[in-house]
Design an enzyme around this catalytic site. Structure first.
Site: not given
Length: 150
Positions: A78-80
């Site tokens: 989950q890069f966000t």
């Protein structure tokens, strides 16, 4: 390294309409990696998650770990989690790690977590458009950041 740990009754991740991984009771972990992260961050986070006592004991008290209940775990990249939202209304992800840096750490995290809890870890697919379904149990949701250990 940032993680959002959710105690779930069940969870799954699908890609293009196909279920890639599904679990029963345990943890759904959303994992973000930044460029400054190293295997030291992975080791610290794995240790904390494997020992995290948020499952009920026989008295209904959150006193058991994922190991104690032989629970399942699903880890979704989950890069966000590294969104920068201070300027304007459109988030930027400049702090998120590159694929070249993040994928090996993500894989190391999943392998080490599997060893630490003594159970297989389900995964999504790094960089894919994924649909995550879950039933949060409690709800219990805990955020951890290896840059904020104290």
């Amino acid at each position: 390294m940032r993680a959002v740990i959710q105690r779930v009754s069940h969870a799954s991740v699908s890609i293009n309409g196909e279920v890639k991984s599904a679990i029963g009771p345990g943890f759904l972990i959303l994992l973000g990696v930044c460029e400054e992260d190293s295997t030291e961050d992975v080791e610290w986070l794995v240790h904390k998650i494997a020992a995290l006592r948020v499952f009920d004991d026989e008295n209904g008290v959150m006193n058991r770990s994922i190991r104690d209940i032989d629970g399942n775990t699903l880890v979704v990249s989950q890069f966000t989690l590294y969104a920068s939202y201070k300027k304007g209304n459109r988030p930027s992800w400049f702090r998120a790690g590159s694929h070249e840096h993040s994928i090996p750490l993500y894989n190391t995290f999943c392998t080490m977590l599997s060893e630490a809890i003594g159970n297989t870890v389900g995964t999504g697919e790094f960089g894919a458009n994924m649909q995550v379904e879950l039933l949060n149990d409690g709800p219990v949701t805990i955020c951890m950041d290896t840059k904020n250990k104290e």
